[in-house]
Design a protein around this motif. Structure first.
Motif, PDB file in Angstrom:
ATOM      1  N   CYS A 187       0.850  -1.201   0.000  1.00 20.02           N
ATOM      2  CA  CYS A 187       0.000   0.000   0.000  1.00 20.02           C
ATOM      3  C   CYS A 187       0.882   1.246   0.000  1.00 20.02           C
ATOM      4  O   CYS A 187       1.651   1.454   0.953  1.00 20.02           O
ATOM      5  CB  CYS A 187      -0.901   0.009   1.228  1.00 20.02           C
ATOM      6  SG  CYS A 187      -2.023  -1.402   1.321  1.00 20.02           S
ATOM      7  N   ARG A 188       0.753   2.043  -1.025  1.00 21.87           N
ATOM      8  CA  ARG A 188       1.538   3.276  -1.121  1.00 21.87           C
ATOM      9  C   ARG A 188       0.801   4.369  -0.323  1.00 21.87           C
ATOM     10  O   ARG A 188       0.196   5.271  -0.866  1.00 21.87           O
ATOM     11  CB  ARG A 188       1.733   3.684  -2.583  1.00 21.87           C
ATOM     12  CG  ARG A 188       2.703   4.819  -2.762  1.00 21.87           C
ATOM     13  CD  ARG A 188       2.846   5.245  -4.211  1.00 21.87           C
ATOM     14  NE  ARG A 188       3.846   4.440  -4.920  1.00 21.87           N
ATOM     15  CZ  ARG A 188       3.593   3.707  -5.994  1.00 21.87           C
ATOM     16  NH1 ARG A 188       2.354   3.632  -6.477  1.00 21.87           N
ATOM     17  NH2 ARG A 188       4.555   3.022  -6.579  1.00 21.87           N
ATOM     18  N   PHE A 189       0.888   4.229   1.016  1.00 20.08           N
ATOM     19  CA  PHE A 189       0.180   5.138   1.913  1.00 20.08           C
ATOM     20  C   PHE A 189       1.198   5.945   2.731  1.00 20.08           C
ATOM     21  O   PHE A 189       2.357   6.046   2.364  1.00 20.08           O
ATOM     22  CB  PHE A 189      -0.780   4.361   2.820  1.00 20.08           C
ATOM     23  CG  PHE A 189      -1.891   3.638   2.087  1.00 20.08           C
ATOM     24  CD1 PHE A 189      -2.162   3.888   0.749  1.00 20.08           C
ATOM     25  CD2 PHE A 189      -2.672   2.700   2.743  1.00 20.08           C
ATOM     26  CE1 PHE A 189      -3.192   3.226   0.079  1.00 20.08           C
ATOM     27  CE2 PHE A 189      -3.694   2.031   2.091  1.00 20.08           C
ATOM     28  CZ  PHE A 189      -3.954   2.294   0.764  1.00 20.08           C
ATOM     29  N   ASP A 190       0.764   6.452   3.880  1.00 20.74           N
ATOM     30  CA  ASP A 190       1.542   7.425   4.651  1.00 20.74           C
ATOM     31  C   ASP A 190       2.960   7.002   5.015  1.00 20.74           C
ATOM     32  O   ASP A 190       3.890   7.786   4.930  1.00 20.74           O
ATOM     33  CB  ASP A 190       0.794   7.780   5.943  1.00 20.74           C
ATOM     34  CG  ASP A 190      -0.504   8.515   5.659  1.00 20.74           C
ATOM     35  OD1 ASP A 190      -0.531   9.333   4.731  1.00 20.74           O
ATOM     36  OD2 ASP A 190      -1.492   8.263   6.377  1.00 20.74           O
ATOM     37  N   PHE A 191       3.126   5.777   5.510  1.00 22.99           N
ATOM     38  CA  PHE A 191       4.415   5.362   6.054  1.00 22.99           C
ATOM     39  C   PHE A 191       5.235   4.505   5.089  1.00 22.99           C
ATOM     40  O   PHE A 191       6.319   4.057   5.428  1.00 22.99           O
ATOM     41  CB  PHE A 191       4.210   4.577   7.362  1.00 22.99           C
ATOM     42  CG  PHE A 191       3.495   5.358   8.420  1.00 22.99           C
ATOM     43  CD1 PHE A 191       4.106   6.432   9.048  1.00 22.99           C
ATOM     44  CD2 PHE A 191       2.199   5.027   8.782  1.00 22.99           C
ATOM     45  CE1 PHE A 191       3.440   7.161  10.026  1.00 22.99           C
ATOM     46  CE2 PHE A 191       1.523   5.746   9.755  1.00 22.99           C
ATOM     47  CZ  PHE A 191       2.149   6.819  10.383  1.00 22.99           C
ATOM     48  N   SER A 192       4.706   4.274   3.913  1.00 22.68           N
ATOM     49  CA  SER A 192       5.409   3.414   2.957  1.00 22.68           C
ATOM     50  C   SER A 192       6.658   4.098   2.414  1.00 22.68           C
ATOM     51  O   SER A 192       6.769   5.325   2.409  1.00 22.68           O
ATOM     52  CB  SER A 192       4.483   3.036   1.800  1.00 22.68           C
ATOM     53  OG  SER A 192       4.112   4.184   1.067  1.00 22.68           O
ATOM     54  N   LYS A 193       7.588   3.269   1.953  1.00 30.31           N
ATOM     55  CA  LYS A 193       8.831   3.761   1.351  1.00 30.31           C
ATOM     56  C   LYS A 193       8.977   3.101  -0.023  1.00 30.31           C
ATOM     57  O   LYS A 193       8.798   1.891  -0.150  1.00 30.31           O
ATOM     58  CB  LYS A 193      10.033   3.419   2.235  1.00 30.31           C
ATOM     59  CG  LYS A 193      10.022   4.118   3.601  1.00 30.31           C
ATOM     60  CD  LYS A 193      11.206   3.665   4.429  1.00 30.31           C
ATOM     61  CE  LYS A 193      11.249   4.382   5.768  1.00 30.31           C
ATOM     62  NZ  LYS A 193      11.551   5.798   5.642  1.00 30.31           N
ATOM     63  N   GLU A 194       9.324   3.905  -1.014  1.00 31.62           N
ATOM     64  CA  GLU A 194       9.393   3.382  -2.381  1.00 31.62           C
ATOM     65  C   GLU A 194      10.375   2.231  -2.515  1.00 31.62           C
ATOM     66  O   GLU A 194      10.121   1.261  -3.231  1.00 31.62           O
ATOM     67  CB  GLU A 194       9.748   4.504  -3.364  1.00 31.62           C
ATOM     68  CG  GLU A 194       8.613   5.477  -3.619  1.00 31.62           C
ATOM     69  CD  GLU A 194       7.366   4.816  -4.194  1.00 31.62           C
ATOM     70  OE1 GLU A 194       7.512   3.951  -5.081  1.00 31.62           O
ATOM     71  OE2 GLU A 194       6.256   5.150  -3.755  1.00 31.62           O
ATOM     72  N   GLU A 195      11.522   2.325  -1.813  1.00 30.88           N
ATOM     73  CA  GLU A 195      12.513   1.248  -1.930  1.00 30.88           C
ATOM     74  C   GLU A 195      11.993  -0.050  -1.326  1.00 30.88           C
ATOM     75  O   GLU A 195      12.387  -1.140  -1.759  1.00 30.88           O
ATOM     76  CB  GLU A 195      13.839   1.652  -1.271  1.00 30.88           C
ATOM     77  CG  GLU A 195      13.790   1.918   0.221  1.00 30.88           C
ATOM     78  CD  GLU A 195      13.469   3.366   0.567  1.00 30.88           C
ATOM     79  OE1 GLU A 195      13.827   3.783   1.682  1.00 30.88           O
ATOM     80  OE2 GLU A 195      12.869   4.069  -0.270  1.00 30.88           O
ATOM     81  N   GLU A 196      11.103   0.038  -0.333  1.00 29.34           N
ATOM     82  CA  GLU A 196      10.517  -1.165   0.254  1.00 29.34           C
ATOM     83  C   GLU A 196       9.379  -1.705  -0.599  1.00 29.34           C
ATOM     84  O   GLU A 196       9.215  -2.922  -0.729  1.00 29.34           O
ATOM     85  CB  GLU A 196      10.021  -0.867   1.667  1.00 29.34           C
ATOM     86  CG  GLU A 196      11.119  -0.515   2.651  1.00 29.34           C
ATOM     87  CD  GLU A 196      10.617  -0.280   4.064  1.00 29.34           C
ATOM     88  OE1 GLU A 196      11.465  -0.015   4.935  1.00 29.34           O
ATOM     89  OE2 GLU A 196       9.385  -0.368   4.300  1.00 29.34           O
ATOM     90  N   LEU A 197       8.605  -0.811  -1.188  1.00 28.37           N
ATOM     91  CA  LEU A 197       7.484  -1.236  -2.034  1.00 28.37           C
ATOM     92  C   LEU A 197       7.946  -2.078  -3.214  1.00 28.37           C
ATOM     93  O   LEU A 197       7.177  -2.882  -3.752  1.00 28.37           O
ATOM     94  CB  LEU A 197       6.705  -0.020  -2.533  1.00 28.37           C
ATOM     95  CG  LEU A 197       5.838   0.701  -1.489  1.00 28.37           C
ATOM     96  CD1 LEU A 197       5.344   2.029  -2.053  1.00 28.37           C
ATOM     97  CD2 LEU A 197       4.660  -0.165  -1.056  1.00 28.37           C
ATOM     98  N   LYS A 198       9.193  -1.916  -3.617  1.00 29.94           N
ATOM     99  CA  LYS A 198       9.736  -2.707  -4.727  1.00 29.94           C
ATOM    100  C   LYS A 198       9.716  -4.204  -4.422  1.00 29.94           C
ATOM    101  O   LYS A 198       9.744  -5.039  -5.341  1.00 29.94           O
ATOM    102  CB  LYS A 198      11.168  -2.268  -5.031  1.00 29.94           C
ATOM    103  CG  LYS A 198      11.280  -0.872  -5.613  1.00 29.94           C
ATOM    104  CD  LYS A 198      12.737  -0.469  -5.808  1.00 29.94           C
ATOM    105  CE  LYS A 198      12.859   0.958  -6.332  1.00 29.94           C
ATOM    106  NZ  LYS A 198      14.271   1.395  -6.458  1.00 29.94           N
ATOM    107  N   GLU A 199       9.670  -4.550  -3.131  1.00 31.30           N
ATOM    108  CA  GLU A 199       9.661  -5.961  -2.743  1.00 31.30           C
ATOM    109  C   GLU A 199       8.259  -6.568  -2.771  1.00 31.30           C
ATOM    110  O   GLU A 199       8.111  -7.775  -2.631  1.00 31.30           O
ATOM    111  CB  GLU A 199      10.258  -6.115  -1.338  1.00 31.30           C
ATOM    112  CG  GLU A 199      11.697  -5.643  -1.216  1.00 31.30           C
ATOM    113  CD  GLU A 199      12.621  -6.376  -2.161  1.00 31.30           C
ATOM    114  OE1 GLU A 199      12.502  -7.616  -2.262  1.00 31.30           O
ATOM    115  OE2 GLU A 199      13.457  -5.711  -2.818  1.00 31.30           O
TER     116      GLU A 199
END
Length: 213
Positions: A187-199
């Motif tokens: 979830c690309r929400f408040d606390f997300s980080k783009e480098e982590e979302l890649k996983e």
């Protein structure tokens, strides 16, 4: 044999930031009055590590304090969070209830696996009546290791999950899903980080998108 969707709570279903600032400022005001803190509450530092177990949070924010002091501080923090939730200062993310209702109707068992503590999670569930949709809530307190992957494993074992998806906003959520052979939705929400979302296997910007996955 269960087809399940396992959700994180903070930063995924619940807009934690709406109660976080109040609770953090309140507990650090207490610390300041006791001569144990100077300056502003470390809100940005907390946001940066959001999603890790609370023992890690307080170890990071207050590295010089003893474990006993940290436990006392966490107790106060939890109290401030819960009172904020019950007073209506928080909110779910947009379309949470509609999405959960549709997924339940589609035959999914909906579950929570969270790093939050039981009373905190119960406050959210009760305030927003999420038990209409969520079959069970698992807190990190249920596993002595404090490991999110082990917690999700417990969920899967308890409900005999044979096909499922893990939905969260941080790397620990995606790793926990993959460790248990689940699809990971980020979830690309408040606390997300783009480098982590890649996983994550799939990234969404609104929970409604789950219905199309």
């Amino acid at each position: 044999m269960t087809k399940a969707i396992i959700f994180d709570m903070d930063g995924t279903l619940f807009q934690t930031e709406m109660v976080l600032e109040y609770a953090l400022e309140a507990v650090f005001a207490d610390l300041k009055s006791e001569g144990k803190w100077e300056g502003e509450a470390p809100l940005d530092a907390y946001k940066d590590i959001m999603g890790v177990p609370l023992s890690v949070v307080w170890g990071t924010l207050l590295p010089e304090e003893t474990e006993q002091v940290r436990e006392k501080i966490n107790g106060k923090f939890q109290g401030y969070l819960i009172s904020s939730i019950r007073e209506g200062k928080g909110a779910l993310y947009p379309h949470v209830k509609e999405t959960l209702a549709d997924l339940k109707e589609a035959g999914y068992t909906l579950l929570i696996a969270s790093n939050g503590l039981p009373d905190y999670l119960k406050a959210i569930m009760d305030t927003y009546h999420l038990d209409r949709y969520i079959s069970d809530v698992f807190s990190i307190a249920a596993v002595p290791s404090g490991d999110k992957g082990e917690l999700v494993e417990k969920v899967c074992r308890t409900y005999e999950v044979t096909e499922g998806t893990g939905v969260g906003d941080r790397l620990s959520d995606f790793n926990a899903a993959h460790r248990n052979r689940l699809k990971a939705v980020g979830c690309r929400f408040d606390f997300s980080k783009e480098e982590e979302l890649k996983e994550a296997d799939v990234i969404i910007d609104d929970l409604q998108e789950l219905k199309n996955i």
